[in-house]
Design a protein around this motif. Structure first.
Motif, PDB file in Angstrom:
ATOM      1  N   LEU A 131       0.831  -1.211   0.000  1.00  0.00           N
ATOM      2  CA  LEU A 131       0.000   0.000   0.000  1.00  0.00           C
ATOM      3  C   LEU A 131       0.863   1.258   0.000  1.00  0.00           C
ATOM      4  CD1 LEU A 131      -2.903  -1.029   2.410  1.00  0.00           C
ATOM      5  CD2 LEU A 131      -2.955  -0.855  -0.085  1.00  0.00           C
ATOM      6  N   SER A 132       1.987   1.195   0.710  1.00  0.00           N
ATOM      7  CA  SER A 132       2.837   2.390   0.804  1.00  0.00           C
ATOM      8  C   SER A 132       3.475   2.724  -0.548  1.00  0.00           C
ATOM      9  CB  SER A 132       3.920   2.183   1.852  1.00  0.00           C
ATOM     10  OG  SER A 132       4.922   1.320   1.341  1.00  0.00           O
ATOM     11  N   LEU A 133       3.547   1.725  -1.442  1.00  0.00           N
ATOM     12  CA  LEU A 133       4.150   1.978  -2.767  1.00  0.00           C
ATOM     13  C   LEU A 133       3.207   2.721  -3.705  1.00  0.00           C
ATOM     14  CD1 LEU A 133       5.957  -1.365  -3.712  1.00  0.00           C
ATOM     15  CD2 LEU A 133       6.993   0.822  -3.132  1.00  0.00           C
ATOM     16  N   LEU A 134       1.899   2.536  -3.482  1.00  0.00           N
ATOM     17  CA  LEU A 134       0.919   3.027  -4.458  1.00  0.00           C
ATOM     18  C   LEU A 134       1.003   4.544  -4.713  1.00  0.00           C
ATOM     19  CD1 LEU A 134      -2.161   0.739  -3.683  1.00  0.00           C
ATOM     20  CD2 LEU A 134      -0.251   0.387  -5.258  1.00  0.00           C
ATOM     21  N   PRO A 135       1.080   5.377  -3.664  1.00  0.00           N
ATOM     22  CA  PRO A 135       1.141   6.829  -3.938  1.00  0.00           C
ATOM     23  C   PRO A 135       2.355   7.213  -4.790  1.00  0.00           C
ATOM     24  CG  PRO A 135       0.699   6.417  -1.623  1.00  0.00           C
ATOM     25  CD  PRO A 135       1.052   5.091  -2.224  1.00  0.00           C
ATOM     26  N   THR A 136       3.511   6.609  -4.515  1.00  0.00           N
ATOM     27  CA  THR A 136       4.712   6.925  -5.298  1.00  0.00           C
ATOM     28  C   THR A 136       4.500   6.540  -6.759  1.00  0.00           C
ATOM     29  OG1 THR A 136       5.801   6.013  -3.361  1.00  0.00           O
ATOM     30  CG2 THR A 136       7.219   6.795  -5.143  1.00  0.00           C
ATOM     31  N   MET A 137       3.955   5.353  -6.928  1.00  0.00           N
ATOM     32  CA  MET A 137       3.736   4.885  -8.301  1.00  0.00           C
ATOM     33  C   MET A 137       2.748   5.762  -9.044  1.00  0.00           C
ATOM     34  SD  MET A 137       3.895   0.849  -8.567  1.00  0.00           S
ATOM     35  CE  MET A 137       5.417  -0.010  -8.255  1.00  0.00           C
ATOM     36  N   LEU A 138       1.709   6.179  -8.340  1.00  0.00           N
ATOM     37  CA  LEU A 138       0.701   7.026  -8.962  1.00  0.00           C
ATOM     38  C   LEU A 138       1.370   8.289  -9.497  1.00  0.00           C
ATOM     39  CD1 LEU A 138      -2.307   7.068  -9.519  1.00  0.00           C
ATOM     40  CD2 LEU A 138      -2.625   8.359  -7.399  1.00  0.00           C
ATOM     41  N   ARG A 139       2.354   8.801  -8.725  1.00  0.00           N
ATOM     42  CA  ARG A 139       3.056  10.000  -9.155  1.00  0.00           C
ATOM     43  C   ARG A 139       3.818   9.743 -10.461  1.00  0.00           C
ATOM     44  NH1 ARG A 139       7.102  11.759  -5.549  1.00  0.00           N
ATOM     45  NH2 ARG A 139       6.136  10.378  -4.019  1.00  0.00           N
ATOM     46  N   TYR A 140       4.438   8.581 -10.546  1.00  0.00           N
ATOM     47  CA  TYR A 140       5.238   8.302 -11.739  1.00  0.00           C
ATOM     48  C   TYR A 140       4.425   7.727 -12.898  1.00  0.00           C
ATOM     49  CZ  TYR A 140       9.450   9.718  -9.433  1.00  0.00           C
ATOM     50  OH  TYR A 140      10.395  10.487  -8.834  1.00  0.00           O
ATOM     51  N   LEU A 141       3.156   7.434 -12.627  1.00  0.00           N
ATOM     52  CA  LEU A 141       2.280   6.989 -13.715  1.00  0.00           C
ATOM     53  C   LEU A 141       2.196   8.076 -14.786  1.00  0.00           C
ATOM     54  CD1 LEU A 141       0.313   4.790 -14.740  1.00  0.00           C
ATOM     55  CD2 LEU A 141      -1.514   6.009 -13.568  1.00  0.00           C
ATOM     56  N   GLY A 142       2.277   9.346 -14.318  1.00  0.00           N
ATOM     57  CA  GLY A 142       2.256  10.473 -15.250  1.00  0.00           C
ATOM     58  C   GLY A 142       3.356  10.351 -16.292  1.00  0.00           C
ATOM     59  N   THR A 143       4.555   9.963 -15.844  1.00  0.00           N
ATOM     60  CA  THR A 143       5.685   9.819 -16.769  1.00  0.00           C
ATOM     61  C   THR A 143       5.375   8.735 -17.812  1.00  0.00           C
ATOM     62  OG1 THR A 143       7.090  10.308 -14.889  1.00  0.00           O
ATOM     63  CG2 THR A 143       8.177   9.521 -16.881  1.00  0.00           C
ATOM     64  N   THR A 144       4.853   7.604 -17.309  1.00  0.00           N
ATOM     65  CA  THR A 144       4.499   6.514 -18.209  1.00  0.00           C
ATOM     66  C   THR A 144       3.492   6.978 -19.260  1.00  0.00           C
ATOM     67  OG1 THR A 144       4.928   4.802 -16.585  1.00  0.00           O
ATOM     68  CG2 THR A 144       3.358   4.263 -18.304  1.00  0.00           C
ATOM     69  N   LEU A 145       2.461   7.701 -18.790  1.00  0.00           N
ATOM     70  CA  LEU A 145       1.420   8.150 -19.717  1.00  0.00           C
ATOM     71  C   LEU A 145       1.963   9.174 -20.702  1.00  0.00           C
ATOM     72  CD1 LEU A 145      -1.725   8.370 -17.424  1.00  0.00           C
ATOM     73  CD2 LEU A 145      -1.133   6.624 -19.109  1.00  0.00           C
ATOM     74  N   TRP A 146       2.819  10.054 -20.220  1.00  0.00           N
ATOM     75  CA  TRP A 146       3.403  11.068 -21.111  1.00  0.00           C
ATOM     76  C   TRP A 146       4.218  10.406 -22.217  1.00  0.00           C
ATOM     77  CZ3 TRP A 146       3.882  15.097 -23.858  1.00  0.00           C
ATOM     78  CH2 TRP A 146       5.109  15.551 -24.317  1.00  0.00           C
ATOM     79  N   ILE A 147       5.054   9.438 -21.832  1.00  0.00           N
ATOM     80  CA  ILE A 147       5.848   8.722 -22.835  1.00  0.00           C
ATOM     81  C   ILE A 147       4.905   8.065 -23.862  1.00  0.00           C
ATOM     82  CG2 ILE A 147       7.409   6.766 -23.237  1.00  0.00           C
ATOM     83  CD1 ILE A 147       8.518   7.260 -20.396  1.00  0.00           C
ATOM     84  N   SER A 148       3.863   7.418 -23.353  1.00  0.00           N
ATOM     85  CA  SER A 148       2.957   6.666 -24.230  1.00  0.00           C
ATOM     86  C   SER A 148       2.214   7.574 -25.201  1.00  0.00           C
ATOM     87  CB  SER A 148       1.930   5.899 -23.404  1.00  0.00           C
ATOM     88  OG  SER A 148       2.590   5.092 -22.464  1.00  0.00           O
ATOM     89  N   VAL A 149       1.642   8.660 -24.660  1.00  0.00           N
ATOM     90  CA  VAL A 149       0.829   9.531 -25.510  1.00  0.00           C
ATOM     91  C   VAL A 149       1.703  10.262 -26.531  1.00  0.00           C
ATOM     92  CG1 VAL A 149      -0.661  11.565 -25.521  1.00  0.00           C
ATOM     93  CG2 VAL A 149      -1.012   9.767 -23.827  1.00  0.00           C
ATOM     94  N   ALA A 150       2.865  10.721 -26.094  1.00  0.00           N
ATOM     95  CA  ALA A 150       3.755  11.412 -27.027  1.00  0.00           C
ATOM     96  C   ALA A 150       4.212  10.455 -28.133  1.00  0.00           C
ATOM     97  CB  ALA A 150       4.964  11.981 -26.293  1.00  0.00           C
ATOM     98  N   ALA A 151       4.558   9.226 -27.736  1.00  0.00           N
ATOM     99  CA  ALA A 151       4.984   8.244 -28.732  1.00  0.00           C
ATOM    100  C   ALA A 151       3.834   7.918 -29.677  1.00  0.00           C
ATOM    101  CB  ALA A 151       5.481   6.973 -28.049  1.00  0.00           C
ATOM    102  N   LEU A 152       2.610   7.846 -29.135  1.00  0.00           N
ATOM    103  CA  LEU A 152       1.440   7.565 -29.962  1.00  0.00           C
ATOM    104  C   LEU A 152       1.269   8.639 -31.040  1.00  0.00           C
ATOM    105  CD1 LEU A 152      -1.322   6.071 -30.505  1.00  0.00           C
ATOM    106  CD2 LEU A 152      -2.333   7.728 -28.954  1.00  0.00           C
ATOM    107  N   ALA A 153       1.401   9.918 -30.612  1.00  0.00           N
ATOM    108  CA  ALA A 153       1.224  11.011 -31.564  1.00  0.00           C
ATOM    109  C   ALA A 153       2.236  10.902 -32.698  1.00  0.00           C
ATOM    110  CB  ALA A 153       1.363  12.357 -30.847  1.00  0.00           C
ATOM    111  N   ILE A 154       3.502  10.662 -32.333  1.00  0.00           N
ATOM    112  CA  ILE A 154       4.547  10.532 -33.358  1.00  0.00           C
ATOM    113  C   ILE A 154       4.247   9.352 -34.269  1.00  0.00           C
ATOM    114  CG2 ILE A 154       6.986   9.945 -33.695  1.00  0.00           C
ATOM    115  CD1 ILE A 154       7.459  11.493 -31.010  1.00  0.00           C
ATOM    116  N   ALA A 155       3.874   8.225 -33.649  1.00  0.00           N
ATOM    117  CA  ALA A 155       3.626   7.003 -34.423  1.00  0.00           C
ATOM    118  C   ALA A 155       2.479   7.199 -35.407  1.00  0.00           C
ATOM    119  CB  ALA A 155       3.327   5.844 -33.488  1.00  0.00           C
ATOM    120  N   LEU A 156       1.400   7.825 -34.942  1.00  0.00           N
ATOM    121  CA  LEU A 156       0.231   8.011 -35.811  1.00  0.00           C
ATOM    122  C   LEU A 156       0.570   8.874 -37.012  1.00  0.00           C
ATOM    123  CD1 LEU A 156      -2.965   8.530 -33.620  1.00  0.00           C
ATOM    124  CD2 LEU A 156      -2.548   6.777 -35.351  1.00  0.00           C
ATOM    125  N   LEU A 157       1.301   9.971 -36.751  1.00  0.00           N
ATOM    126  CA  LEU A 157       1.671  10.879 -37.848  1.00  0.00           C
ATOM    127  C   LEU A 157       2.500  10.155 -38.901  1.00  0.00           C
ATOM    128  CD1 LEU A 157       2.535  14.354 -36.288  1.00  0.00           C
ATOM    129  CD2 LEU A 157       0.915  13.837 -38.121  1.00  0.00           C
TER     130      LEU A 157
END
Lengths: 220, 274
Positions: free
Chosen positions: A8-34
């Motif tokens: 349980l103590s790990l979850l808040p930290t991970m939630l914070r870094y989920l943003g990084t994961t999503l940013w990488i994914s969405v940015a890569a998606l945009a490049i890939a689609l184009l």
């Protein structure tokens, strides 16, 4: 056994870094689609040179492992192109994942364009539209509807592939799991948590995909 | 000749796929407002001829002239092909309506995109056309919600929306259920009465005869015989024409005599009565 408290103590930290994961994914998606869209057009309209480059590009990125591509892009390429040394690893990573996904997405799009049938383009041409107008207004909108499930699959792959970022020293949720797990010597809890995060993220995304498909199917 | 200056003239048109000669040195003239039907056995090059005029197939040789625009297969420029397509339009056997557009949008699309007609004006004209093909109530329906006959009527509407010099109809009723054929033929009849030039490839002999100003019998990529409908159907000179038409006379449900036309629908009765 399973240390729920630590888990349980790990979850808040991970939630914070989920943003990084999503940013990488969405940015890569945009490049890939184009890139994928450009390549699908180049192949479909048989644009000289671009057509051949697309074929080679797809062969290269589908024929080698993503991890090798990322290392080549982040560590190999800067040795012959020095300006790349000043580009952040994060940027190179996003482009790397995007390039890789573009090869797969171009194939998804090509299949979808093929499924629309050549009668639609013939109708466009015979009523005086140019090939580009026909593509943009008639063929592609129909192809996208067909392509959504395949493209969504490609995007799910991107989200999961973003976990390779930790091998390049970027801290996202996979890296958090590895570090926290190692420091407390509680790998089971840490990796369970990270899998849960990926799974929930992708489940939410799949729900969004279903809504999008519903919307698109209304217009037929 | 009934029709003054020829509006569309095809000279020495050839189309081959490898060694297979599909259209063979074919020449044909179609006057302003003239309706020409092309009949002949399957696989004889009727569709290819129509598709070549629209440059959906690139002819191997020969030229196509529409008014002052002449496109020669030897050195056809992209610009000229585009202009030729704007001056002609095609009705396909499988309708080929834009599946992502409603009936109304299908008719508006060529006007708005290819001719840059302002949207409001295009809409007004498209509504008139829908009225003419009797589909006003279906204007917001997507093609998947229309019957084959309705789709083909919309597609004829789309073809006339851009007021082309000639409309090419490629077996417009061949993929329709028999009971839907009549409504499509009626719409084509309306165009004929409005003096729209048409070149129609068809297997409907009765229709070919009644609607045409001139009938062309084609076989193996060439025109075997052409003439006024009465002449060709009643007094064909060429033996092959007679053999081909003979088969149709013998089929009771395709008979030319109006009193034998058990396959007709009410729509057709209305049309042929006029």
């Amino acid at each position: 056994m399973f240390d729920v408290q630590f888990f349980l103590s790990l979850l808040p930290t991970m939630l914070r870094y989920l943003g990084t994961t999503l940013w990488i994914s969405v940015a890569a998606l945009a490049i890939a689609l184009l890139i994928a869209l450009g390549m699908a057009m180049a192949v479909e309209l048989r644009i000289p040179v671009l057509h051949q480059i697309s074929v080679a590009w797809k062969s290269l990125f589908r024929g080698t492992p993503l991890l090798a591509q990322l290392f080549w892009l982040c560590y190999g390429l800067p040795q012959i192109i020095p300006p790349l040394k000043s580009v952040s690893v994060m940027t190179l990573l996003i482009f790397g994942i995007g390039f890789n996904a573009s090869a797969y997405m171009a194939e998804s799009l090509r299949g979808a364009i093929f499924s629309v049938g050549k009668g639609q383009m013939e109708a466009c041409l015979s009523s005086g539209m140019t090939t580009l107008q026909g593509m943009g207004r008639i063929v592609l909108p129909q192809a996208v509807r067909v392509a959504v499930p395949a493209l969504a699959n490609n995007f799910v792959d991107i989200i999961k592939q973003s976990s390779l970022a930790f091998t390049l020293g970027i801290k996202e949720i996979m890296a958090v799991a590895k570090m926290e797990g190692a420091s407390a010597y509680k790998f089971l809890e840490a990796f369970t948590a990270v899998m849960l995060f990926y799974w929930l993220t992708i489940t939410v995304f799949n729900k969004l995909q279903a809504i999008l498909e519903n919307q698109l199917n209304k217009k037929v | 000749m009934r029709w003054g200056v020829a509006m569309v003239s095809i000279r020495n048109l050839c189309k081959s796929y490898g060694t297979l000669q599909v259209v063979n040195h074919l020449s044909l003239e179609i006057g302003t407002g003239e309706v020409v039907t092309v009949i002949g056995p399957s696989g004889t090059g009727k569709s290819t001829l129509l598709r070549c005029i629209n440059y959906l197939e690139t002819p191997s040789a020969g030229s196509i002239t529409v008014d002052d625009l002449c496109v020669d297969a030897a050195g056809a420029k992209k610009k000229d092909i585009h202009r030729l397509r704007k001056e002609t339009s095609m009705v396909f056997q499988n309708y080929n309506l834009f599946n992502n557009k409603t009936a109304l949008e299908n008719i508006m699309e060529p006007m708005v995109v290819a001719q840059r007609v302002p949207k409001a004006e295009a809409r007004k004209r498209a509504l008139e056309i829908l009225e003419m093909v009797r589909l006003s109530d279906k204007r917001d329906a997507y093609p998947s919600r229309l019957s084959g006959g309705q789709q083909q009527r919309v597609s004829i509407g789309r073809a006339m929306a851009t007021t082309p010099k000639i409309i090419l109809l490629d077996e417009p009723t061949s993929s329709l259920d028999p009971e839907l054929v009549g409504e499509v033929l009626e719409v084509i009849g309306i165009l004929a009465r409005r003096k729209v030039s048409m070149l129609i490839a068809t297997h409907e002999m009765e229709f070919a005869r009644r609607i045409a100003d001139r009938v062309v019998f084609m076989e193996n990529g060439s025109i075997v015989e052409e003439g006024a409908p009465e002449e060709l159907f009643e007094h064909a000179q060429n033996e092959r024409t007679r053999a081909f038409l003979g088969r149709y006379y013998e089929q009771p449900d395709r008979a030319i005599k109006p009193d034998n036309t058990i396959w007709r629908t009410q729509w057709q009765e209305n049309y042929f009565a006029q």
